[in-house]
Structure formats: C-alpha cells, structure tokens
Design an enzyme around this catalytic site. Structure first.
Site, short mmCIF file in Angstrom:
data_model
loop_
_atom_site.label_atom_id
_atom_site.label_comp_id
_atom_site.label_asym_id
_atom_site.label_seq_id
_atom_site.Cartn_x
_atom_site.Cartn_y
_atom_site.Cartn_z
CB ILE A 1 12.20 14.14 -10.32
CG1 ILE A 1 10.86 13.87 -9.65
CG2 ILE A 1 12.99 12.83 -10.53
CD1 ILE A 1 9.97 12.87 -10.36
CG LEU B 1 -1.86 -1.23 1.32
CD1 LEU B 1 -2.54 -1.28 2.69
CD2 LEU B 1 -2.92 -1.15 0.21
N GLY B 2 0.29 2.41 -0.23
CA GLY B 2 1.04 3.67 -0.10
C GLY B 2 1.31 4.38 -1.42
CG HIS C 1 18.45 34.35 20.25
ND1 HIS C 1 18.84 34.67 18.96
CD2 HIS C 1 19.57 34.41 21.03
CE1 HIS C 1 20.14 34.92 18.97
NE2 HIS C 1 20.61 34.75 20.21
N GLY D 1 15.65 17.39 -17.60
CA GLY D 1 14.64 18.09 -16.81
C GLY D 1 15.22 18.63 -15.52
CB ALA D 2 16.56 21.82 -14.48
N GLY D 3 13.66 19.98 -13.08
CA GLY D 3 12.53 20.14 -12.17
C GLY D 3 12.89 19.53 -10.82
CB CYS E 1 3.75 9.29 -1.96
SG CYS E 1 4.47 10.24 -0.62
CG ASP F 1 -0.03 13.01 -8.36
OD1 ASP F 1 -0.18 13.93 -7.52
OD2 ASP F 1 1.05 12.42 -8.54
P1 FAD Z 1 -0.27 7.74 -6.20
O1 FAD Z 1 0.58 7.92 -5.02
O2 FAD Z 1 0.36 7.74 -7.54
O3 FAD Z 1 -1.07 6.40 -5.98
C1 FAD Z 1 -1.91 5.86 -6.95
C2 FAD Z 1 -2.06 4.38 -6.68
O4 FAD Z 1 -3.11 3.88 -7.50
C3 FAD Z 1 -0.82 3.55 -7.03
O5 FAD Z 1 -0.46 2.78 -5.92
C4 FAD Z 1 -1.27 2.68 -8.20
O6 FAD Z 1 -0.68 1.39 -8.17
C5 FAD Z 1 -2.76 2.58 -7.92
N1 FAD Z 1 -3.57 2.27 -9.10
C6 FAD Z 1 -3.59 2.93 -10.29
N2 FAD Z 1 -4.52 2.40 -11.11
C7 FAD Z 1 -5.08 1.37 -10.43
C8 FAD Z 1 -6.10 0.46 -10.75
N3 FAD Z 1 -6.77 0.47 -11.90
N4 FAD Z 1 -6.41 -0.48 -9.82
C9 FAD Z 1 -5.76 -0.53 -8.63
N5 FAD Z 1 -4.80 0.34 -8.28
C10 FAD Z 1 -4.47 1.28 -9.16
N6 FAD Z 1 5.26 14.73 -3.46
C11 FAD Z 1 5.45 15.44 -2.34
O7 FAD Z 1 4.50 16.07 -1.88
N7 FAD Z 1 6.66 15.46 -1.70
C12 FAD Z 1 7.72 14.79 -2.16
O8 FAD Z 1 8.79 14.82 -1.55
C13 FAD Z 1 7.57 14.03 -3.35
N8 FAD Z 1 8.60 13.33 -3.84
C14 FAD Z 1 8.42 12.58 -4.98
C15 FAD Z 1 9.51 11.89 -5.48
C16 FAD Z 1 9.38 11.13 -6.63
C17 FAD Z 1 10.58 10.37 -7.16
C18 FAD Z 1 8.11 11.04 -7.26
C19 FAD Z 1 7.95 10.19 -8.48
C20 FAD Z 1 7.02 11.74 -6.78
C21 FAD Z 1 7.17 12.53 -5.63
N9 FAD Z 1 6.12 13.28 -5.10
C22 FAD Z 1 6.30 14.02 -3.97
C23 FAD Z 1 4.79 13.28 -5.73
C24 FAD Z 1 3.86 12.31 -4.97
O9 FAD Z 1 4.41 11.03 -5.00
C25 FAD Z 1 2.47 12.32 -5.59
O10 FAD Z 1 1.98 13.64 -5.65
C26 FAD Z 1 1.50 11.47 -4.77
O11 FAD Z 1 1.97 10.14 -4.66
C27 FAD Z 1 0.11 11.48 -5.39
O12 FAD Z 1 -0.73 10.68 -4.64
P2 FAD Z 1 -2.01 9.94 -5.28
O13 FAD Z 1 -2.68 9.28 -4.13
O14 FAD Z 1 -2.77 10.87 -6.10
O15 FAD Z 1 -1.41 8.86 -6.28
P1 NAI Z 2 8.74 18.91 -13.14
O1 NAI Z 2 7.51 19.33 -13.81
O2 NAI Z 2 9.05 19.42 -11.78
O3 NAI Z 2 10.01 19.26 -14.04
C1 NAI Z 2 10.16 18.79 -15.34
C2 NAI Z 2 11.15 19.67 -16.06
O4 NAI Z 2 11.49 19.05 -17.28
C3 NAI Z 2 10.59 21.06 -16.39
O5 NAI Z 2 11.51 22.04 -15.96
C4 NAI Z 2 10.45 21.03 -17.91
O6 NAI Z 2 10.65 22.29 -18.51
C5 NAI Z 2 11.55 20.06 -18.30
N1 NAI Z 2 11.35 19.41 -19.59
C6 NAI Z 2 10.20 18.95 -20.14
N2 NAI Z 2 10.44 18.37 -21.33
C7 NAI Z 2 11.77 18.46 -21.55
C8 NAI Z 2 12.65 18.04 -22.60
N3 NAI Z 2 12.18 17.40 -23.67
N4 NAI Z 2 13.96 18.29 -22.48
C9 NAI Z 2 14.45 18.94 -21.40
N5 NAI Z 2 13.67 19.36 -20.37
C10 NAI Z 2 12.35 19.12 -20.45
O7 NAI Z 2 8.68 17.31 -13.15
P2 NAI Z 2 9.51 16.20 -12.38
O8 NAI Z 2 10.77 16.77 -11.82
O9 NAI Z 2 9.58 15.05 -13.30
O10 NAI Z 2 8.54 15.84 -11.19
C11 NAI Z 2 7.21 15.37 -11.42
C12 NAI Z 2 6.29 15.76 -10.32
O11 NAI Z 2 6.58 15.07 -9.13
C13 NAI Z 2 6.36 17.23 -10.02
O12 NAI Z 2 5.22 17.84 -10.55
C14 NAI Z 2 6.37 17.34 -8.54
O13 NAI Z 2 5.20 17.98 -8.10
C15 NAI Z 2 6.39 15.92 -8.02
N6 NAI Z 2 7.55 15.79 -7.13
C16 NAI Z 2 7.57 16.53 -5.98
C17 NAI Z 2 8.66 16.49 -5.15
C18 NAI Z 2 8.66 17.33 -3.94
O14 NAI Z 2 7.62 17.84 -3.58
N7 NAI Z 2 9.78 17.48 -3.27
C19 NAI Z 2 9.81 15.65 -5.43
C20 NAI Z 2 9.70 14.95 -6.68
C21 NAI Z 2 8.59 15.02 -7.47
#
Ligand code: FAD
Ligand code: NAI
Length: 465
Positions: free
Chosen positions: A184, A37-38, A444, A180-182, A41, A312
């Site tokens: 991740i 589960l989870g 402080h 991608g300088a976002g 994230c 999401d």
């Molecule tokens: P998800 O967490 O994506 O969960 C969806 C679930 O639905 C999954 O378990 C999937 O298996 C399941 N599912 C899908 N379709 C079906 C189906 N048909 N039947 C059964 N199960 C299904 N956000 C932050 O706020 N802070 C962070 O530090 C952060 N770091 C991140 C780092 C990375 C590397 C990544 C990839 C994302 C990060 N995020 C972070 C973003 C965060 O993970 C998502 O915003 C969050 O998980 C969204 O939650 P959700 O419940 O919408 O979906």
């Molecule tokens: P992002 O949307 O943060 O960054 C993607 C970057 O890739 C953008 O700057 C975009 O301009 C660039 N890009 C797109 N197409 C490109 C190309 N063809 N060539 C070069 N650059 C290109 O997406 P990222 O980093 O993949 O993260 C996905 C989501 O996960 C984010 O929306 C974020 O909300 C969530 N996330 C949140 C974290 C946190 O809260 N600490 C940590 C990791 C992910």
C-alpha cells in the site's frame, strides 16, 4: 427465511463463494453491512487504487514520457476532481456488477451487520437498528480485514489517513509521510508522488516490499528513489502530532538511536492489515481464533461444525484472488466436490511503475529451504518491444530446480509484469520445467519474449544476451 448457505461479508471471498454455491444449486444469502457489495477490494482497495494508479501514471507519462516518442503536448494540468470521478465510476461499475450477478444467481443480499447466534442462525442488524434472524444449514465467515493501527496514533482520515483516506484526498499534499514500505505504501505513495507530493517513506525493516525476492526489492527501491520517493529504512515512527494544519512525525532508528522529526501535510499509515471479526459473536460460539485469525482446517472448517471461513480473515496472503479461489473451493467442497487451492502458486502483483510480479519461491526462500536451484535472468533492455515502447526498466527471473529443471518461482519487474506472470503461474500449475517454457514459441515482438529468454537462460542458452 431459511437458506442452505449464509455468507457473512461480500468481498471477493464472500461474493465469489456465494455465486459458486448458487451455481451448484444452493439457496444462498449474503449478509453485508456496507452500502454496496464487493467488500474492501472493490470499494476501498484493489479497484479504486488501480484506477488512481493508472490515471496518475497517464498524468506522469504526459508530463515526462510522451515527448521522447515525438508526441509534444503542453504540460498537463491536473483535474483531481475528474480523476476521482474516474475512480468513483470504476468502483460503481464493479460493485453494481456484483449486485447484477447476485440477481442473476438468485442470491439474496441481507443488508446489515451479521452476528452468529448458532451454527444454523444469523442475526442481522440493519442500519436502522432492526434485527432479523435468518436460518441456514451452513455459515461462511468472509469478513475480511481492517487497517492495522500504529499505537498512539489516531487515524482521522484527514491529516492522518489509512489507505481509505489516501484514496480520496481533496488535493495533492505538498508533503506526504508514508509509514510502511509495503504494497500500500509504495502504490499510494507513487500515486501522490506523481501528482506532485514530496513523499517520504519510513520503514521499520532495512528493505522495502518484505516477502518479495530481495533482488527485485532492491531494484524497486532504486527505481522509486529515481522517481522521487525518499526512504528512511530501519526507522520507526514513534509519534505523530498535529502541527498547525499539518503534522509532525517523530522517527527513530528501529535499533535505537537519536530521534528526529519530519513535517508533513498528511501521514499515511500503511503498516499492514488485521483480520476483522468484531461483533460476529465468535467468542460466544466458541469459534477458535489465533492472533485474530479464524482458525480453519484444510477444508476451511472452523472447530464449530457447519461454520467455515475464507479470505483475509484466515491464514495466508491477504489477496483478493486468494480469497476468491478459497470461495470457489469451499462452495465446491460444500457441494460434495473436490475444491482445492494450490497455495504454492498464488501470484502477487505490486502495481507500481514498473510493476512487480512474482509467483512461487523467492531466492531467499529456496536458500532457506536448502533447495539447489538454477537462475535464468533476462533484462528488458535487451527486448525489442520494450525498446520500441521505451519500457526497458526491469528484468525477468526464472528459478528452477537444479536437478529436475522444474520451475519453482518467477519474478518480473517491468511494464505489464502483472499480466506476464501468469504464463509462469500456469506452467507451475502443470509442474512444467524451464525447458518447457523455453521451447514454447512466443510471438515477436512481445515483452513476454523476455520470459522465454529467462527460461532459456536457466540452461545458459539465452539468445539475445
Ligand atoms: P473483504 O474484501 O475485506 O470483505 C469483507 C466484507 O465483510 C466487507 O465488505 C465488510 O463490510 C463485511 N463485513 C465484515 N463484518 C461483517 C458483519 N459482521 N456483517 C456484515 N458484513 C460484514 N488485493 C489484491 O489481490 N490486489 C490488489 O491490487 C489489492 N489492492 C488493495 C489495495 C488496498 C488499498 C487495500 C486496502 C487492499 C488491497 N488488496 C488487494 C487486498 C484485498 O482488498 C483483500 O485481500 C480482499 O478484499 C479480501 O477479501 P475478503 O473477501 O476476504 O474480505
Ligand atoms: P504490508 O504488510 O505489505 O507492509 C507493511 C509494512 O509496514 C511492512 O514493510 C512492515 O515492516 C512495515 N511496518 C510495520 N510496522 C511499522 C512501523 N511501526 N513503522 C514503520 N514501518 C512499519 O502491508 P500494507 O502495505 O499495509 O498492505 C496490507 C495488505 O493489503 C497486504 O498484506 C497486501 O497483501 C494487501 N494489498 C495488496 C495489494 C496488491 O496485491 N497489489 C495492494 C495493496 C494491499
């Protein structure tokens, strides 16, 4: 089997919605196809990335930071296996925690892939192919998001990886290209830079961290460059080819121009995420989507009665805490209460070193909206606690309405920024002013005093600069 509520997906949106609904007396089942589960994230997102970010930061600190504090240690050695075990243990503790909470709240986990057959019917296909039909009064789609792909570039999770592969590399690459300088790109690029990789980041736009306040993003780019990350801004990756054991990436200016190639062991594709709805049967049900997102109204209802969506998979920032708060709000709405999410006050934290945290509006947004605002800034170089810990990088910026002094945004770059941002978030929830923050006594010596001083600086009366 019959329920009041079936939630499809057990990420932060789904599992929190299920728990709140159970607390409010509903009989709830959660359908999840992953082995634990989870969701994204807990399994392959927030939690494992933060475990590696912390561990790699400690490695870097032992190599470069401790000596200046008079703590002399031998150059640290990397035990990547142990670091990955720390990550895996952290994930296990968190996903098991959700399983425990499901038991405690009498929530059933129906394991398998869910498909909506009718507003009151979900068919779940288990891993062995067996199908079960479950009935319900309402359905919540919480199926999250998936990695966005680069056209023509196949992610094999070995040499061309998404964040999932980048969280489990068997050894630090010599050379890593991040597309991608976002968020991740900068977080996982930092992890592997600290562990020894040469990291080159290719970004389409002419800036890093799009969406974040411009001044903050510029400082972060400079800081990460000092840490060894190399940026090619305004460039796109057009081709990735296998070359021996590694890869060759072709990049060219986004505006057009001469292409060049860069060699690497690994390419990380981090160009965003897209809503995930495959196999849910939305088209057959007539559930409206827009560019992949499930369309919902202010109460998370889709156009089909009794089918809702959160997290999401709908509009808004793809953040775990946004998904969680929507889960709570929706459960409360379904129970006849007044669930609500304030989208104006959703903090955003990037867990680099130093951390970047923001809430509310950036300066660019306020300018675009034509809002007259005042800025108060305070650097950590002038903060006693920051000096005592040698964490003087960064600043706090408070943006307040020029006429009413109401705080409209807060931006922090610095050690612990992700914790400090919440006092600005709480202040904004209560509609507080910069003066309210400035007159709140802060202990402080703390890093948080810089937040108070930035609020004082809005009225040009900061004491320590
Ligand atoms: P998800 O967490 O994506 O969960 C969806 C679930 O639905 C999954 O378990 C999937 O298996 C399941 N599912 C899908 N379709 C079906 C189906 N048909 N039947 C059964 N199960 C299904 N956000 C932050 O706020 N802070 C962070 O530090 C952060 N770091 C991140 C780092 C990375 C590397 C990544 C990839 C994302 C990060 N995020 C972070 C973003 C965060 O993970 C998502 O915003 C969050 O998980 C969204 O939650 P959700 O419940 O919408 O979906
Ligand atoms: P992002 O949307 O943060 O960054 C993607 C970057 O890739 C953008 O700057 C975009 O301009 C660039 N890009 C797109 N197409 C490109 C190309 N063809 N060539 C070069 N650059 C290109 O997406 P990222 O980093 O993949 O993260 C996905 C989501 O996960 C984010 O929306 C974020 O909300 C969530 N996330 C949140 C974290 C946190 O809260 N600490 C940590 C990791 C992910």
């Amino acid at each position: 089997m019959s329920y009041d509520l079936i939630v499809i997906g057990s990420g932060p949106g789904g599992y929190v919605c299920a728990i709140r609904a159970a607390q409010l007396g509903m009989k709830v089942a959660v359908v999840e196809k992953m082995k634990t589960l989870g969701g994204t994230c807990l399994n392959i997102g927030c939690i494992p990335s933060k475990a590696l970010l912390y561990a790699s930061e400690m490695f870097d600190e032992a190599a470069h930071g401790l000596g200046a504090l008079g703590v002399v240690v031998a150059p640290p050695k990397l035990d990547l296996g142990a670091m990955m075990k720390h990550k895996d243990d952290t994930v296990a503790a968190n996903v098991n925690g959700v399983a425990y909470l499901f038991k405690k709240n009498k929530i059933d986990w129906v394991s398998g892939e869910g498909r909506i057959a009718a507003p009151e019917k979900v068919i779940v296909k288990a891993a062995d192919g067996k199908e079960t039909t479950i009935e319900t009064k309402a359905i919540v789609i919480a199926t999250g998001s998936d990695v966005a792909r680069l056209p023509g570039v196949e992610i094999d999770e070995k040499t061309v990886v998404s964040s999932t592969g980048a969280l489990s590399l068997p050894a630090p690459p010599k050379k890593l290209i991040v597309v991608g300088a976002g968020v991740i790109g900068l977080e996982l690029g930092s992890v592997w830079r600290r562990l020894g990789a040469e990291v080159t980041v290719v970004e389409f736009l002419d800036r890093v961290l799009t969406g974040i306040d411009g001044e903050v993003a510029k400082l972060m780019q400079r800081t990460l460059e000092k840490q060894g990350l190399v940026f090619h801004l305004g460039h796109k990756v057009t081709k990735v080819e296998k070359a021996g054991a590694g890869v060759k990436a072709t990049i060219e200016p986004a505006a057009g121009g001469e292409a060049k190639t860069i060699d690497a062991d690994i390419v990380l594709v981090a160009i965003g995420r897209r809503p995930f709805t495959e196999g849910l049967g939305l088209e057959a049900m007539g559930v409206k989507t827009d560019r992949g997102q499930v369309v919902v109204d202010a109460h998370y209802a889709t156009n089909v009665p009794r089918i809702y969506a959160i997290g999401d998979v709908i509009r808004g920032p793809m953040l775990a805490h946004k998904a969680e708060d929507e889960g709570v709000a929706l459960a409360e709405l379904l129970a006849g209460q007044a669930g609500h999410v304030n989208y104006g006050v959703i903090p955003n934290v990037v867990y680099t070193t130093p951390e970047v945290a923001s809430v509310g509006k950036s300066e660019e947004e306020l300018k675009a909206e034509g809002v007259a605002y005042a800025v108060g800034k305070f650097p950590f170089t002038a903060n006693g606690r920051a000096r005592a810990m040698r964490h003087t990088d960064g600043f706090v910026k408070v943006l307040a309405d020029a006429a009413s002094d109401r705080v409209l945004g807060g931006h922090i770059v610095g050690f612990g920024a992700g914790e400090m941002i919440h006092e600005i978030a709480v202040l904004m929830e209560f509609g507080g002013s910069a003066e309210d923050l400035a007159r709140t006594c802060h202990a402080h010596p703390t890093m948080s005093e810089a937040v108070k001083e930035a609020a004082m600086a809005v009225a040009k009366r900061a004491i320590h600069i």
